[in-house]
Design a protein around this motif. Structure first.
Motif: not given
Length: 185
Positions: A38, A90, A137
């Motif tokens: 992330n 991500i 996302p």
């Protein structure tokens, strides 16, 4: 290291070999079901055709493209202990090659690169049963997305969680949206 329900939090500098090595030691012999890469940066401030901070561009590649590879490969032994291992990274729709868009060279190219890294990794890890997918996302209300963004961080996280629960091995290498839809490369 902190423990929250079934979540372990470890401080990590994603571009540091020493920090990654420390993380691996802390997680020695622990099974990991889902790894979510992330960490990401939108920097540098100057990333246009007229003015480019190339050092900042290299930093964006280090954080957005190379670090997810380093962390994923470092944690392969832990993932191999899981009955259903998944690596989700991500990314961003700004990395999609089909979109005609301008500016943000460092961010767009570093996220496009991580998409290819994850797609390649998915091919190499499929025989080991590890699912690997990049995920857009959504436009999220964060410091990066701003207050005018379309969805909250909670909505994005809930969608990514649902996708993590439902994604199948035959879908490995697919670029998904937070809603679980296939994103055009």
């Amino acid at each position: 290291m902190a423990q929250l329900a079934n979540v372990t939090l470890i401080e990590l500098e994603v571009t540091s070999d020493a920090s990654i090595s420390n993380m691996v030691k802390l997680l020695d012999n622990q099974s990991i079901d889902i790894l979510i890469n992330n960490a990401g940066v939108i920097s540098p401030a100057d990333q246009s055709l007229e003015k480019m901070d190339t050092n900042g561009w290299m930093h964006a590649f280090a954080v957005n493209s190379i670090a997810p590879f380093m962390i994923s490969t470092a944690l392969l032994p832990n993932l191999m202990q899981s009955k259903r291992p998944r690596i989700l990274t991500i990314s961003s729709m700004m990395a999609a090659l089909h979109r005609d868009s301008m500016g943000m060279y460092a961010y767009r190219s570093s996220k496009a690169a991580v998409n290819k890294v994850m797609q390649t990794m998915s091919v190499e890890l499929k025989d080991k049963g590890i699912i690997v997918c990049p995920i857009h996302p959504g436009w999220v209300q964060t410091q990066m997305g701003g207050v005018d963004a379309e969805i909250t961080a909670l909505e994005s996280a809930q969608g990514i969680y649902r996708l993590a629960q439902s994604v199948k091995l035959e879908q490995s290498g697919t670029f998904f949206t937070w809603e679980g839809d296939v994103h055009v490369w």
